[in-house]
Design an enzyme around this catalytic site. Structure first.
Site, PDB file in Angstrom:
ATOM      1  N   LYS A 280       7.974  31.067 -24.828  1.00 28.02           N
ATOM      2  CA  LYS A 280       7.310  31.074 -23.116  1.00 28.02           C
ATOM      3  C   LYS A 280       7.610  31.824 -22.064  1.00 28.02           C
ATOM      4  O   LYS A 280       8.845  31.462 -21.991  1.00 28.02           O
ATOM      5  CB  LYS A 280       6.667  29.367 -23.242  1.00 28.02           C
ATOM      6  CG  LYS A 280       6.076  28.626 -23.613  1.00 28.02           C
ATOM      7  CD  LYS A 280       6.404  27.050 -23.423  1.00 28.02           C
ATOM      8  CE  LYS A 280       5.203  26.255 -24.022  1.00 28.02           C
ATOM      9  NZ  LYS A 280       5.023  24.862 -23.197  1.00 28.02           N
TER      10      LYS A 280
ATOM     11  N   LYS B 299      -1.878  17.354 -27.006  1.00 29.25           N
ATOM     12  CA  LYS B 299      -0.989  16.146 -26.615  1.00 29.25           C
ATOM     13  C   LYS B 299      -1.038  15.373 -27.502  1.00 29.25           C
ATOM     14  O   LYS B 299      -1.283  14.301 -26.795  1.00 29.25           O
ATOM     15  CB  LYS B 299      -0.386  16.850 -25.763  1.00 29.25           C
ATOM     16  CG  LYS B 299      -0.185  18.627 -25.172  1.00 29.25           C
ATOM     17  CD  LYS B 299      -0.088  18.770 -23.970  1.00 29.25           C
ATOM     18  CE  LYS B 299       0.832  19.080 -23.316  1.00 29.25           C
ATOM     19  NZ  LYS B 299       1.835  20.285 -23.709  1.00 29.25           N
TER      20      LYS B 299
END
Length: 346
Positions: A261, A153
């Site tokens: 997701k 990230k």
């Protein structure tokens, strides 16, 4: 006669986890439980959970909606058809609770070699945002744990520091040894993104997720057209309801990848719709959990295995909570596995 109830269960991170939206210390989750009054011990359990500031159903009335469903469970077909269109994470919880109910509460929603303990799912190792030292420590730990695909990230610390991290990895591991993915969570501006993508492309990265904020279709389309670094859509898919609008998004942006997701996209049903549209357009995809507990992760992992996608999936989040639900899921040298002898916490 069908019965249902729910329980609020806040998940607590073992350590604060950094994203471009801030630091996470807990995650709000609710468990829906469904049973037949003739067999009250056979409860199907599903997880509804939201990421504050990201989930499209992060809004007032969330728990009231779960309560409404539980008191009207005889109308479940309405909710499983279109009644939860704008409550994707609640749909996922209800959908998987019914799958578990049909399995008599044994948590084997999709029987396969995975649930038999004979097969594993390749996954990426997730490296959270933080200062240089913290991120480097995580990278080293993931490599020692046998991961050959890492997802970093980025976008929270100085860009030059993040480049140093990538240089450090690549100086020791070539692209054929370690696959690197980065996730900007929309941290770049459309103006700066082309330059940053050009610099990042020098490190032979697999892809970058969501370089700019969602909702800028034309700007994202330009990046996908001109960038030498493949771009994957993540947040861009959230809150896009209906087949026509989803087709328009994919046809406008023409991404290199999409990321699914289920908690954010309307459950397994909603995610499968995205997969079908992407497949028609030759757009590759992979599945990622959205920081669910082992209840939600179990449903996503079992379904993902049935899709026969050989790419590393984003399903390595089962160990981030101090109060997770004990389960047969475990990580083993860059893979997610399911112990056929494992036990579920009741």
């Amino acid at each position: 006669m069908l019965k249902a109830d729910y329980q609020y269960y806040p998940l607590k991170f073992k350590q604060a986890s950094g994203t471009s939206r801030g630091v996470l210390t807990h995650k709000d989750s609710w468990f829906i439980r469904i049973w037949d009054d003739k067999h009250p011990n056979r409860k199907g359990v599903g997880e509804c959970s939201i990421i504050r500031g990201l989930s499209s159903d992060d809004r007032p009335g969330y728990e009231d909606k779960i309560k409404e469903i539980c008191t009207s469970i005889d109308d479940f077909w309405y909710y499983l058809e279109d009644g939860l269109r704008e409550w994707p994470s609640i749909y996922f919880g209800l959908e998987t609770a019914f799958l578990d109910f049909q399995a008599k509460g044994n948590k084997i929603l999709f029987p396969s070699d995975f649930t038999n303990g004979k097969a594993k799912i390749p996954i990426n190792g997730l490296v959270w945002m933080g200062d240089f030292g913290f991120m480097k420590e995580q990278i080293q730990q993931k490599l020692e744990n046998g991961f050959n695909c890492l997802k970093l990230k980025i976008g929270a610390i100085n860009f030059e520091e993040e480049i140093k991290l990538l240089q450090s990895i690549r100086s020791n591991f070539s692209a054929d040894k370690i696959e690197l993915r980065v996730d900007a969570n929309g941290a770049f501006s459309p103006k700066d993104a082309p330059m940053k993508l050009k610099i990042l492309s020098e490190f032979q990265l697999h892809s970058i997720e969501q370089p700019i904020k969602a909702g800028q279709w034309n700007e994202m389309a330009d990046l996908c057209l001109t960038s030498s670094l493949p771009i994957a859509l993540d947040e861009e898919l959230i809150g896009v309801y209906g087949s026509d609008l989803r087709k328009e998004l994919l046809d406008t942006i023409k991404p290199n990848y999409i990321i699914l997701k289920p908690s954010l996209l309307g459950g397994i049903k909603g995610s499968k719709e995205w997969i079908d549209l992407a497949t028609e357009r030759n757009i590759p995809w992979w599945v990622t959990s959205a920081l669910e507990s082992n209840i939600g992760l179990n449903a996503i992992a079992q379904w993902t295995y049935t899709l026969n996608n050989p790419m590393p999936q984003g399903l390595g989040t089962g160990q981030i909570y101090s109060n997770n639900i004990e389960s047969p899921l475990f990580m083993q040298k860059g893979f997610l596995a399911y112990s056929s002898h494992g036990k579920w916490e009741i």
